[in-house]
Design an enzyme around this catalytic site. Structure first.
Site: not given
Length: 448
Positions: A104, A241, A243, A245
């Site tokens: 992340s 960010d 990834d 999400d």
């Protein structure tokens, strides 16, 4: 022994904490546990695998694929794709499980493994614990044609972008946006979705060099986005960010619009359309007190959970709620997603601007943020943060001092080795003074 799973999967330093061996074992355990829960109906189970741009994603992805296939699971490898993109594909294709290789917003040397169940949902604690108990156990290994296959997932990016754009009711034509993709998984899908929706898009942080993921860009480093918005005269900037999400935003002047403000904007949109179930917004204990006050003034109730979008989602599922999220930019639009989706959030934020004719700043002014100070205290025993009597007494004294004009949240991070001290108060100075005082107690009492 400490629990392996944190608030968002298993995360740590790649090739140290998160090794290829661990990835294989976790994947085998997940195949066994989720196969039992999924009731595959006599067909061979199918998993979708994706990753962000980190260099370690290659070997960890290969290890995960090997573990799943060795347990008799067919693997579709979607390559580089945002976490919410993986969740969507697991749901839309009725795959039996999904695995995302990502840490992340963490720096490039870190990586992690997140599992999704059938339907594209994150796993509850008890299922993660069941997977963890399977590590190192003996099992019957399939042979010959009973082992799984590993094949590329052709068209994964296009399918996800199609889904994102399909959720909109109006074109974004006439809006200019800067998108910061954090040198991560959104580098292709984010700009593609925004452009297909009609917006004029300028892009930063779109290098696919995984060694630069989250490095001075993205939702944890908004300065480049602020500068780019001013440079291009854009209406808004959005930052994802690693990834994708998460989504945070900046207005035309470069002022930050945080996750609480984004949720306030989207909650009012749903509320006005009669689509906010039970007029309830689900947030975590870290959301600003100003959000609660603003929503209450407009007839919207807040339901609070522990920190972590998985806990927000559990509460949303329990009550059938439409919208929830975190101050950090995890926003869940339940009608369109099973998890936090930064690109989906950005599209719907821009749609609200387009349909109301309001600027991003005008929309964000729906709430007034109470001054807030956050201190991350490192080098301490986070496991003792909620049980040390002196720390608890210091927190209680600070809460009495602030009364109804502020609040204190002290919690160990679920993804990093630190304790977070957050204080809200009537002024920035008071928030900072109380936070530093509590941080000093935490350092002295919990030092390793």
């Amino acid at each position: 022994m400490a629990r392996l799973f944190g608030t968002d999967g298993v995360r740590g330093r790649a090739n140290d904490d998160i090794t290829a061996e661990l990835a294989v074992e976790l994947s085998v355990g997940a195949a066994h546990v989720l196969a039992t829960l999924g009731a595959f109906g006599g067909t061979r189970p199918r998993a979708i695998l994706a990753r962000d741009t980190r260099p370690s994603g290659d070997f960890l992805g290969a290890a995960v694929a090997a573990g799943l296939a060795s347990a008799g699971v067919d693997v579709l490898d979607a390559g580089i794709l945002p976490t919410p993109g993986l969740a969507h594909l697991v749901q839309s294709t009725e795959a039996d499980l999904g695995v995302m290789i990502s840490a992340s917003h963490n720096p490039a040397p870190d990586n992690g493994i997140k599992f999704f169940a059938r339907g594209g949902t994150k796993l509850p604690d008890e299922v993660e614990d069941a997977i963890e108990r399977r590590l190192g156990e003996e099992w019957d290994r399939p042979q010959g044609t009973e082992v799984g296959t590993i094949t590329p997932y052709e068209g994964a990016i296009e399918a996800y972008v199609d889904h994102l754009v399909s959720t909109l009711d109006t074109s974004l034509e006439g809006l200019t946006v800067v998108a910061d993709c954090a040198n991560g998984a959104a580098a292709e899908t984010g700009p593609a979705a925004l452009r297909r929706a009609g917006a004029t898009v300028h892009v930063i942080g779109d290098r696919r060099d995984g060694g630069l993921i989250n490095d001075g860009v993205g939702s944890t480093h908004l300065e480049p986005l602020q500068a780019a918005v001013r440079e291009h005269g854009a209406d808004i900037g959005v930052a994802f960010d690693g990834d994708a999400d998460r989504c945070l935003a900046v207005d035309a002047a470069g002022e930050v619009i945080d996750g609480d403000q984004v949720m306030a904007i989207l909650a009012l949109d749903l509320h006005e359309r009669g689509a906010l179930h039970e007029d309830t917004l689900v947030v975590t204990v870290m959301s600003n007190l100003g959000l609660k006050l603003a929503m209450e003034q407009r007839g919207i109730r807040l339901s609070q959970t522990a920190v972590g979008d998985r806990y927000v989602l559990e509460e949303m599922n329990l009550g059938g709620f439409s919208l929830g999220g975190e101050q950090s930019g995890h926003v869940i639009l339940a009608e369109h997603a099973t998890t936090g989706d930064g690109e989906l959030t950005a599209l719907h934020l821009l749609q609200r601007m387009r349909t109301t004719g309001s600027t991003a700043r005008e929309l964000a002014e729906v709430m007034t943020r109470l001054p807030q100070c956050m201190i991350n205290v490192r080098g301490v025993d986070r496991a003792r943060a909620t049980i040390d009597h002196e720390v608890l007494r210091a927190v209680e004294a600070a809460e009495e001092e602030l009364g109804e004009t502020g609040r204190v949240v002290l919690r160990p991070s679920g993804t990093e080795p630190l304790v977070r001290v957050m204080v809200e108060a009537p002024t920035d100075e008071e928030a900072a003074e109380v936070a530093e005082r509590l941080a000093t107690v935490v350092r002295e009492r919990l030092a390793l």
